[in-house]
Write an enzyme that holds these catalytic residues in place. Structure first.
Site, short mmCIF file in Angstrom:
data_model
loop_
_atom_site.label_atom_id
_atom_site.label_comp_id
_atom_site.label_asym_id
_atom_site.label_seq_id
_atom_site.Cartn_x
_atom_site.Cartn_y
_atom_site.Cartn_z
CE1 TYR A 78 0.68 4.79 -14.38
CE2 TYR A 78 -0.14 2.94 -13.12
CZ TYR A 78 -0.20 4.27 -13.46
OH TYR A 78 -1.14 5.10 -12.87
CG PHE A 114 4.20 5.56 -4.71
CD1 PHE A 114 5.58 5.61 -4.82
CD2 PHE A 114 3.60 4.32 -4.49
CE1 PHE A 114 6.35 4.43 -4.72
CE2 PHE A 114 4.35 3.15 -4.40
CZ PHE A 114 5.72 3.22 -4.51
CD GLU A 115 -2.06 4.44 -9.58
OE1 GLU A 115 -2.95 4.28 -8.72
OE2 GLU A 115 -2.32 4.66 -10.79
CB ILE A 116 3.79 -0.18 -8.18
CG1 ILE A 116 4.84 0.87 -7.77
CG2 ILE A 116 4.40 -1.20 -9.13
CD1 ILE A 116 6.04 0.29 -7.04
#
Length: 381
Positions: free
Chosen positions: A182, A266-268
């Site tokens: 995600y 913001f992080e993936i």
């Protein structure tokens, strides 16, 4: 039989022509209606998100996910429009919007109108959004009053609900259950740079677990006992540690908490990390300690502490080439080959001045026995 008059022939031809035109119109209208019902951004509650993703070519089972309120429609539209222009119009990854309340039709229509990608709207389960069972309402109210003027959101109950939810529940929502990755997104942010590749695929191809863009220092008053609580978990659960750990980014050689964290707006993330037994054990330990409410433990320091302890440095990636701004900090790449894809405002060089970014480049992994030695040291904050 009497001969048919020319006038009657003309009338008969006209009637047949009109009937034919009406039949064509009906066929066109039905097919148009059918197409509008089956457009990919129509919300179909019983369609698995992963199924929708894997049906769109070479894409991974991934989505862009936001926890957002109805009142943040314009800010969310702005974010999605930028993501479409910069990246997703070439990949068509779905968007998942989550809310503790029902989304309004205005919000749904507003989001569907800015993307052709699949769009899903979900409500949070009541058991995921609320007071932790390990704290008391009286003590929480006392803590809110005590911290009201000490720091941002010091007196906010809803902010603490959000931090706890993002720390331990967002990846458990049914709409995310079929996803492997995600990308967390927020309203009212800016994406400065074109992204000519697929960050999800980059994560997979390079065996990365956690990706970030900005890494600031957390305000000390919000995490006064986070490291002390974490030390206890490490000592009680040594089997969850890998042979090597990147813990030195968040804790120095004297066992002092640096308060460095990945800014998680913001992080993936490879969701197998958050779903792991180790991470769940850590979250439950923190939840029982009560710091989400009695202090103001944010999901950013929690995610960062967990990633640094449970992962190796080579599993964590700074997306330096993704220029990004969230109110408070901004990053824009300064390398010419990256900057050529960006349009940035002033004051976007934070990451090149950041103590935490410098530390990210300087420190490396340490062995498991060294991690346990750090955890056993007296707290020197």
């Amino acid at each position: 039989m009497a001969p048919v008059s020319p006038r009657f022939k003309r009338l008969l031809i006209a009637v047949i022509t009109l009937l034919g035109l009406f039949a064509v119109y009906q066929t066109f209208d039905v097919s148009s209606t059918s197409r509008s019902v089956k457009t990919p951004n129509t919300y179909i509650p019983d369609t698995p998100v992963g199924q929708n993703v894997t049906s769109s070519g070479n894409n991974l089972r991934a989505a862009l996910v936001a926890l957002v309120r109805n009142s943040e429609l314009n800010g969310m539209r702005s974010t999605v429009r930028q993501l479409e222009d910069r990246f997703n119009n070439r990949h068509n990854y779905p968007y998942i919007f989550l809310n503790d309340e029902d989304f309004t039709e205005e919000f749904k229509d507003g989001m569907r109108s800015v993307t052709k990608a699949p769009v899903y709207f979900g409500k949070l389960p009541t058991e995921h959004w609320g007071l932790s069972p390990y704290v008391t309402e009286k003590k929480v109210q006392e803590a809110l009053e005590h911290n009201r003027d000490r720091y941002l959101y010091g007196g906010s109950y809803s902010y603490r609900l959000m931090c706890r939810y993002q720390s331990g529940f967002v990846y458990k929502h049914d709409l995310l259950k079929d996803l492997d990755y995600y990308w967390r997104i927020e309203p009212d942010v800016n994406y400065y740079c074109d992204i000519p590749y697929d960050p999800f695929k980059y994560m997979k191809d390079n065996k990365l677990i956690y990706g970030f863009t900005i890494s600031p220092v957390e305000k000390a008053e919000t995490v006064e006992t986070l490291w002390e609580t974490t030390r206890k978990w490490i000592l009680e659960n040594p089997d969850y540690l890998q042979d090597k750990s990147f813990i030195h980014w968040v804790v120095n050689e004297k066992s002092v908490y640096t308060r460095c964290h990945f800014w998680s707006n913001f992080e993936i993330v490879d969701l197998s990390f958050y779903r792991s037994e180790a991470y769940e054990s850590y979250f439950q330990h923190l939840d029982r300690a009560g710091g989400f409410f009695y202090e103001r433990w944010g999901d950013a320091p929690v995610h960062s502490m967990a990633a640094s302890i449970l992962l190796r440095k080579e599993q964590i990636h700074w997306f330096e080439d993704i220029g990004y701004h969230h109110p408070g900090y901004a990053h824009c790449p300064d390398k010419p080959e990256m900057a050529a894809r960006c349009v940035c405002g002033g004051g976007s060089d934070y990451m090149y001045r950041s103590m935490c970014n410098r530390r990210f480049g300087e420190v490396g992994n340490i062995h498991k026995d060294q991690v346990l030695e750090l955890a056993a040291m007296p707290d020197k904050q």
